[in-house]
Design a protein around this motif. Structure first.
Motif, PDB file in Angstrom:
ATOM      1  N   LEU A 415       0.591  -1.572  -0.175  1.00  0.00           N
ATOM      2  CA  LEU A 415       0.087  -0.054   0.306  1.00  0.00           C
ATOM      3  C   LEU A 415       0.706   1.382  -0.274  1.00  0.00           C
ATOM      4  O   LEU A 415       0.857   2.209  -0.846  1.00  0.00           O
ATOM      5  N   LEU A 416       1.687   0.900   0.836  1.00  0.00           N
ATOM      6  CA  LEU A 416       2.464   1.865   0.823  1.00  0.00           C
ATOM      7  C   LEU A 416       3.694   2.985   0.171  1.00  0.00           C
ATOM      8  O   LEU A 416       3.635   4.183  -0.488  1.00  0.00           O
ATOM      9  N   SER A 417       3.738   2.096  -0.602  1.00  0.00           N
ATOM     10  CA  SER A 417       4.898   2.099  -2.518  1.00  0.00           C
ATOM     11  C   SER A 417       3.581   2.269  -3.329  1.00  0.00           C
ATOM     12  O   SER A 417       4.104   3.325  -3.750  1.00  0.00           O
ATOM     13  N   THR A 418       2.363   2.132  -3.537  1.00  0.00           N
ATOM     14  CA  THR A 418       1.983   1.894  -4.044  1.00  0.00           C
ATOM     15  C   THR A 418       1.167   3.798  -4.647  1.00  0.00           C
ATOM     16  O   THR A 418       1.416   4.512  -5.147  1.00  0.00           O
ATOM     17  N   ILE A 419       1.261   3.766  -2.885  1.00  0.00           N
ATOM     18  CA  ILE A 419       0.600   5.592  -2.902  1.00  0.00           C
ATOM     19  C   ILE A 419       1.942   6.780  -3.208  1.00  0.00           C
ATOM     20  O   ILE A 419       1.984   7.376  -3.227  1.00  0.00           O
ATOM     21  N   TYR A 420       3.586   6.344  -2.603  1.00  0.00           N
ATOM     22  CA  TYR A 420       4.559   7.121  -3.097  1.00  0.00           C
ATOM     23  C   TYR A 420       4.526   6.951  -4.270  1.00  0.00           C
ATOM     24  O   TYR A 420       4.909   7.907  -5.057  1.00  0.00           O
ATOM     25  N   LYS A 421       4.529   5.780  -4.534  1.00  0.00           N
ATOM     26  CA  LYS A 421       4.976   5.949  -6.861  1.00  0.00           C
ATOM     27  C   LYS A 421       3.908   6.874  -7.566  1.00  0.00           C
ATOM     28  O   LYS A 421       3.859   6.354  -8.734  1.00  0.00           O
ATOM     29  N   THR A 422       2.371   7.172  -6.881  1.00  0.00           N
ATOM     30  CA  THR A 422       1.642   7.869  -7.566  1.00  0.00           C
ATOM     31  C   THR A 422       1.636   9.068  -6.825  1.00  0.00           C
ATOM     32  O   THR A 422       0.836   9.669  -6.549  1.00  0.00           O
ATOM     33  N   ASN A 423       3.066   9.556  -5.811  1.00  0.00           N
ATOM     34  CA  ASN A 423       3.050  10.383  -6.072  1.00  0.00           C
ATOM     35  C   ASN A 423       2.000  11.711  -4.645  1.00  0.00           C
ATOM     36  O   ASN A 423       1.599  12.506  -4.225  1.00  0.00           O
ATOM     37  N   GLN A 424       1.732  10.137  -4.026  1.00  0.00           N
ATOM     38  CA  GLN A 424       0.622  10.972  -2.615  1.00  0.00           C
ATOM     39  C   GLN A 424      -0.533  11.816  -3.145  1.00  0.00           C
ATOM     40  O   GLN A 424      -1.307  13.159  -3.001  1.00  0.00           O
ATOM     41  N   ASN A 425      -0.778  11.580  -4.594  1.00  0.00           N
ATOM     42  CA  ASN A 425      -1.481  12.368  -5.004  1.00  0.00           C
ATOM     43  C   ASN A 425      -3.308  11.596  -5.846  1.00  0.00           C
ATOM     44  O   ASN A 425      -3.854  12.447  -5.717  1.00  0.00           O
ATOM     45  N   PHE A 426      -3.256  10.321  -4.518  1.00  0.00           N
ATOM     46  CA  PHE A 426      -4.738   9.853  -5.009  1.00  0.00           C
ATOM     47  C   PHE A 426      -5.658   9.502  -3.387  1.00  0.00           C
ATOM     48  O   PHE A 426      -4.417   9.179  -2.296  1.00  0.00           O
ATOM     49  N   GLY A 427      -6.445   9.038  -3.678  1.00  0.00           N
ATOM     50  CA  GLY A 427      -7.723   8.757  -2.952  1.00  0.00           C
ATOM     51  C   GLY A 427      -7.328   6.756  -1.976  1.00  0.00           C
ATOM     52  O   GLY A 427      -6.856   6.430  -2.999  1.00  0.00           O
ATOM     53  N   LYS A 428      -8.264   6.674  -1.865  1.00  0.00           N
ATOM     54  CA  LYS A 428      -7.993   5.221  -1.629  1.00  0.00           C
ATOM     55  C   LYS A 428      -8.575   4.189  -1.886  1.00  0.00           C
ATOM     56  O   LYS A 428      -7.768   3.306  -2.506  1.00  0.00           O
ATOM     57  N   ASN A 429      -9.698   4.568  -3.237  1.00  0.00           N
ATOM     58  CA  ASN A 429     -10.332   3.592  -3.693  1.00  0.00           C
ATOM     59  C   ASN A 429      -9.369   3.242  -4.911  1.00  0.00           C
ATOM     60  O   ASN A 429      -8.963   2.301  -5.629  1.00  0.00           O
ATOM     61  N   TYR A 430      -8.387   5.131  -5.436  1.00  0.00           N
ATOM     62  CA  TYR A 430      -7.143   4.630  -6.711  1.00  0.00           C
ATOM     63  C   TYR A 430      -6.573   3.979  -5.990  1.00  0.00           C
ATOM     64  O   TYR A 430      -5.827   2.796  -6.994  1.00  0.00           O
ATOM     65  N   ILE A 431      -5.986   3.732  -4.824  1.00  0.00           N
ATOM     66  CA  ILE A 431      -4.722   2.936  -4.719  1.00  0.00           C
ATOM     67  C   ILE A 431      -5.067   1.600  -4.479  1.00  0.00           C
ATOM     68  O   ILE A 431      -4.651   0.881  -4.812  1.00  0.00           O
ATOM     69  N   ILE A 432      -6.775   0.823  -3.873  1.00  0.00           N
ATOM     70  CA  ILE A 432      -6.418  -0.559  -3.824  1.00  0.00           C
ATOM     71  C   ILE A 432      -6.706  -0.667  -5.359  1.00  0.00           C
ATOM     72  O   ILE A 432      -6.751  -1.690  -5.161  1.00  0.00           O
ATOM     73  N   ASP A 433      -7.917   0.243  -6.216  1.00  0.00           N
ATOM     74  CA  ASP A 433      -7.522  -0.504  -7.430  1.00  0.00           C
ATOM     75  C   ASP A 433      -5.989  -0.922  -8.190  1.00  0.00           C
ATOM     76  O   ASP A 433      -6.252  -1.879  -8.565  1.00  0.00           O
ATOM     77  N   ILE A 434      -5.191   0.213  -7.785  1.00  0.00           N
ATOM     78  CA  ILE A 434      -3.969  -0.647  -8.971  1.00  0.00           C
ATOM     79  C   ILE A 434      -3.403  -1.983  -8.247  1.00  0.00           C
ATOM     80  O   ILE A 434      -3.257  -2.707  -8.703  1.00  0.00           O
ATOM     81  N   LEU A 435      -3.695  -1.770  -6.998  1.00  0.00           N
ATOM     82  CA  LEU A 435      -3.033  -3.198  -6.168  1.00  0.00           C
ATOM     83  C   LEU A 435      -4.476  -4.454  -6.550  1.00  0.00           C
ATOM     84  O   LEU A 435      -2.949  -5.308  -6.755  1.00  0.00           O
TER      85      LEU A 435
END
Ligand code: ADP
Length: 595
Positions: A415-435
């Motif tokens: 989770l943390l690295s997804t948030i980092y890799k997307t420059n801390q620019n997105f909300g919960k749904n988006y991050i989870i959808d990537i994963l």
């Protein structure tokens, strides 16, 4: 006699108490000084005395507004039992009875007159009150005036006219539950004039909170709890009348003495059950939330919830009925994830969208409370804008728990690295959808499918990823920034570097990680919630067409749909098991659900 001396003498002689409790004397003083007052004190804190004592010092009559007839009746009875002249006017009385009470008030003999808010707002009552020597008005359960509280009552709204009608008479408002928002509302709605605001601590040290327990084997869990409370008085709250009767029957068959209480019982039966409980003829009352307001049984040793309450306010008020005498008491909250849906269904009839959203957020918030691993007392205190350190030993989140914990360090890193890799620019749904490798257009347009973290988290459902996010927020590893964007805190670095492990109570995840690892080898992962919705649609269609469900789509196809989440005809046709013909017949109906 000086007022100060008189205060203490009445406290001892009439009420039988040696000392004031915290804030009581401040409240009494404000009233004696004719100041408007708002007092927020937990259930059992001793609010009644704060307005009753000054009434006995003053010459006139005090007018008390209360939301329930039963509540008023209790208070009137308690005062009468102390030889204090008190009465009430309610719709349950005859005209003759009412006129007798009015005469008594005119004669100056009556010290307390209890009224419902509806009654207070009639022209005839206002005229009556104008002729009396009123000490002050008391508004009990004052949070009912705030739409942002949890028990808003329309009839309370008109109390806003009181100050205009009686500008020189003080108003004293009381409640057990008030956030800062609700406090502001009470002050402005009642037009309180420079009021003294007294707020007690939310923490009730004598109550031990066990929450966070999923309802698994229902009555068995309850019985384990009850075995610690043999021959003690307690309330068990259940979510429906039917369940009330069923549980009551079960308890009686198993050697407990229990009675039920709900709005479906005839009034005489309800009153009898209430009395039998108050008078210790039975130990347990199994009830819907219709039971409790105004119950002044001080030795209730336990309160159990067999489902999720409506809000943290409701929960706090309901558990507050335990241990009013200050003795140790225990409360247990058992719940099911499905309770949320049930609670939300009750909101369907509300038309005002903002109000509905507000109540829906309250349900989310009590669920978050129940599933969190933070100190339960601290969470409640924070909810009501009070501060508290961890209780350390008054809740089962603080006590060293023997519950199994899962290591979610790897998932947290994902989770943390997804948030980092997307420059801390997105909300919960988006991050989870990537994963979870979603094929949503917005994501693909941003090139999220090129990230190394894309599609690496399909072993958890979306719901479970939310739980893990929640856990990281609890631990202050993540927080929410502007526009609901997820932000990493300094602690996140430690997790990413592998310097620290993260654990979660196994019960918070639907399937423990170990079970999941086993399952993964033999199964296929997909969005379980979506799969369920697709299955419901499938059986609806199957019923309509009178064909077996698998003729429409196989389970496997539904699982693929729940994983790949097609968004139009072309992407749907790529899903294994969907051909042109099936698409023409059913495609759109399933796409509607997926989208
Ligand atoms: P609340 O209305 O805040 O829920 P009550 O006014 O019903 O609380 O009081 C709760 C209990 O505390 C009652 O049994 C009351 O007799 C008791 N109580 C109130 N004030 C005092 C005091 N100063 N000392 C001891 N007991 C008190």
């Amino acid at each position: 006699m000086k007022k100060d001396l008189m205060k203490h003498k009445i406290l001892k002689d009439i009420f039988g108490h040696n000392d004031f409790r915290e804030l009581q004397e401040d409240g009494v003083d404000a009233i004696l000084n004719n100041q408007d007052l708002l007092m927020i004190l937990p259930t059992g804190g001793g609010k009644s005395l704060v307005y009753q004592l000054p009434t006995l010092i003053k010459d006139g009559i005090s007018i008390v507004v209360s939301p329930l007839i039963a509540l008023m009746q209790d208070q009137v009875n308690a005062l009468k039992a102390q030889n204090i002249s008190a009465d009430m006017i309610s719709s349950a009385q005859s005209e003759m009875e009412i006129s007798e009470i009015i005469n008594l008030a005119h004669s100056g003999e009556l010290k307390f007159l209890y009224l419902s808010p509806e009654r207070l707002n009639t022209g005839s009552t206002i005229n009556l009150l104008r002729k009396l020597n009123i000490n002050f008005f008391v508004i009990d359960e004052a949070h009912c005036i705030s739409q942002w509280g949890h028990e808003f009552r329309n009839s309370y709204r008109a109390l806003g006219n009181l100050k205009g009608n009686f500008p020189d008479t003080a108003i004293c408002a009381f409640t057990a539950t008030s956030t800062n928002h609700v406090t502001k509302d009470i002050v402005s709605e009642l037009c309180l004039d420079n009021p003294k605001i007294l707020k007690g601590k939310v923490f009730r040290k004598n109550i031990f909170i066990s929450a966070g327990r999923r309802l698994k084997n229902g009555y068995k869990q309850l019985e384990d709890f009850l075995s610690r409370h043999n021959n003690e008085s307690g309330i068990i709250y259940v979510s429906s009348r039917k369940k009330t009767d069923a549980l009551c029957e079960y308890l009686n068959e198993n050697g407990y003495k229990a009675l039920s209480y709900h709005a479906g019982l005839p009034q005489h039966k309800r009153e009898k059950n209430f009395k039998d409980f108050v008078n210790d003829k039975v130990e347990i009352i199994v009830a819907t939330i219709a039971f409790g307001m105004g119950i002044d049984k001080s030795d209730i040793r336990f309160v159990v919830h067999m489902s999720l309450p409506k809000s943290q306010e409701n929960y706090y008020q309901e558990i507050g009925r335990a241990g009013r005498d200050g003795e140790d008491s225990e409360v247990l909250l058992l719940f099911n994830a499905a309770d949320i849906a049930l609670q939300k269904r009750f909101l369907d009839e509300i038309i005002d969208v903002a109000y509905k959203t507000h109540l829906s957020e309250k349900i989310d918030s009590i669920y978050k409370f129940a599933t969190s691993e933070l100190c339960f007392h601290k969470q409640l205190a924070n909810y009501f804008d009070d501060t508290l350190d961890e209780c350390k030993d008054r809740c089962d989140n603080c006590l060293e728990s023997d519950e199994k914990r899962d290591d979610i360090t790897k998932e947290s890193q994902m989770l943390l690295s997804t948030i980092y890799k997307t420059n801390q620019n997105f909300g919960k749904n988006y991050i989870i959808d990537i994963l979870r490798g979603s094929k949503e257009q917005k994501l693909l347009a941003n090139g999220a499918d090129n990230l190394s973290v894309y599609n690496i988290g399909t072993h958890f459902s979306k719901k479970e990823w939310f739980v893990i996010l929640e856990r990281l927020m609890e631990l202050n590893i993540l927080n929410i920034g502007e526009f609901s964007v997820l932000k990493l805190t300094n602690d996140a670095v430690n997790i990413l570097k592998g310097n620290k492990n993260i654990y979660i109570k196994a019960s918070r995840l639907q399937i423990s990680i170990k079970e999941k690892k086993i399952k993964q080898k033999e199964d296929f992962s997909y969005d379980e919630e979506l799969f369920e919705s697709l299955r419901v649609k499938r059986s609806e269609l199957a019923n309509e067409l009178s064909v077996p469900a698998y003729i429409i789509f196989s389970d496997k196809t539904l699982k693929h749909l729940a994983n790949e989440k097609p968004y139009d005809k072309t992407s749907m046709l790529q899903v294994n098991g969907v051909g042109e013909k099936k698409y023409e017949q059913f495609g759109k109906k399933f796409l509607e659900i997926i989208n």
